[in-house]
Scaffold this motif. Structure first.
Motif, PDB file in Angstrom:
ATOM      1  N   ALA A  23      -7.996  -0.731   0.709  1.00 29.63           N
ATOM      2  CA  ALA A  23      -8.875  -1.845   0.698  1.00 29.63           C
ATOM      3  C   ALA A  23      -8.810  -2.711   2.109  1.00 29.63           C
ATOM      4  N   SER A  24      -8.017  -2.294   3.076  1.00 34.49           N
ATOM      5  CA  SER A  24      -7.975  -2.823   4.414  1.00 34.49           C
ATOM      6  C   SER A  24      -7.594  -1.897   5.408  1.00 34.49           C
ATOM      7  N   ASP A  25      -7.594  -1.991   6.507  1.00 36.45           N
ATOM      8  CA  ASP A  25      -7.165  -1.145   7.648  1.00 36.45           C
ATOM      9  C   ASP A  25      -5.578  -0.866   7.684  1.00 36.45           C
ATOM     10  N   VAL A  26      -5.001  -2.290   7.296  1.00 38.92           N
ATOM     11  CA  VAL A  26      -3.494  -2.417   7.253  1.00 38.92           C
ATOM     12  C   VAL A  26      -2.958  -1.729   6.363  1.00 38.92           C
ATOM     13  N   MET A  27      -3.602  -1.652   5.091  1.00 38.64           N
ATOM     14  CA  MET A  27      -3.126  -1.201   3.917  1.00 38.64           C
ATOM     15  C   MET A  27      -3.440   0.652   4.096  1.00 38.64           C
ATOM     16  N   ALA A  28      -4.317   0.860   4.770  1.00 38.70           N
ATOM     17  CA  ALA A  28      -4.388   2.364   5.182  1.00 38.70           C
ATOM     18  C   ALA A  28      -3.282   2.752   6.032  1.00 38.70           C
ATOM     19  N   ALA A  29      -2.659   1.975   7.038  1.00 39.20           N
ATOM     20  CA  ALA A  29      -1.660   2.124   7.932  1.00 39.20           C
ATOM     21  C   ALA A  29      -0.452   2.598   7.106  1.00 39.20           C
ATOM     22  N   ALA A  32       0.826  -1.251   0.001  1.00 39.06           N
ATOM     23  CA  ALA A  32       0.041  -0.084  -0.080  1.00 39.06           C
ATOM     24  C   ALA A  32       0.948   1.212  -0.077  1.00 39.06           C
ATOM     25  N   GLY A  33       1.977   1.232   0.738  1.00 38.08           N
ATOM     26  CA  GLY A  33       2.629   2.343   0.659  1.00 38.08           C
ATOM     27  C   GLY A  33       3.578   2.516  -0.709  1.00 38.08           C
ATOM     28  N   LEU A  34       3.787   1.679  -1.260  1.00 38.94           N
ATOM     29  CA  LEU A  34       4.279   1.816  -2.774  1.00 38.94           C
ATOM     30  C   LEU A  34       3.264   2.408  -3.553  1.00 38.94           C
ATOM     31  N   ALA A  35       2.180   1.679  -3.594  1.00 41.69           N
ATOM     32  CA  ALA A  35       0.953   2.337  -4.424  1.00 41.69           C
ATOM     33  C   ALA A  35       0.640   3.622  -4.000  1.00 41.69           C
ATOM     34  N   MET A  36       0.748   4.044  -2.906  1.00 41.81           N
ATOM     35  CA  MET A  36       0.462   5.416  -2.505  1.00 41.81           C
ATOM     36  C   MET A  36       1.362   6.368  -3.017  1.00 41.81           C
ATOM     37  N   ARG A  37       2.671   5.830  -2.869  1.00 44.09           N
ATOM     38  CA  ARG A  37       3.835   6.776  -3.384  1.00 44.09           C
ATOM     39  C   ARG A  37       3.658   7.008  -5.089  1.00 44.09           C
TER      40      ARG A  37
END
Length: 118
Positions: free
Chosen positions: A27-33, A7-12
């Protein structure tokens, strides 16, 4: 690669494409973190600059800073038909390897748990 890292890579990449984005639904709380960390590195504040919402309403959502708005799903209701189908498949002695007819499409209730991230 963990969901948080992915998720961090996708957010960048998303910030490169759309630096002025105002909201993210992970897509999930973990990905939001993972997303939150990258937003902070980029100088973006949650929720002042970007609203952030996850899915699952897990303990992660409640422990984040700021606490994460999240979509709660009826996990047990979702799992029952899947478990039934799996057990039918496992116990099938006919060798056919098929399960009974699929249940018709069902919509299950979700609940938006609003916290400080949105």
């Amino acid at each position: 690669m963990s969901p948080r890292t992915a998720a961090g890579l996708a957010m960048r990449e998303l910030l490169e494409r759309s630096p002025g984005l105002e909201a993210v639904l992970a897509a999930s709380d973990v990905m939001a973190a993972g997303t939150l960390g990258v937003l902070r590195e980029a100088g973006r504040r949650v929720p002042e600059d970007v609203a952030l919402v996850g899915v699952d309403d897990s303990v992660v959502a409640r422990l984040m800073d700021p606490p994460l708005t999240s979509v709660r799903q009826p996990v047990e209701e979702m799992g029952r038909p899947m478990t039934r189908m799996l057990l039918e498949k496992i116990t099938d002695t006919s060798g056919a390897g098929s399960v009974g007819p699929m249940e018709p499409h069902r919509s299950l209730p979700t609940e938006l748990i609003v916290r400080d991230s949105s």
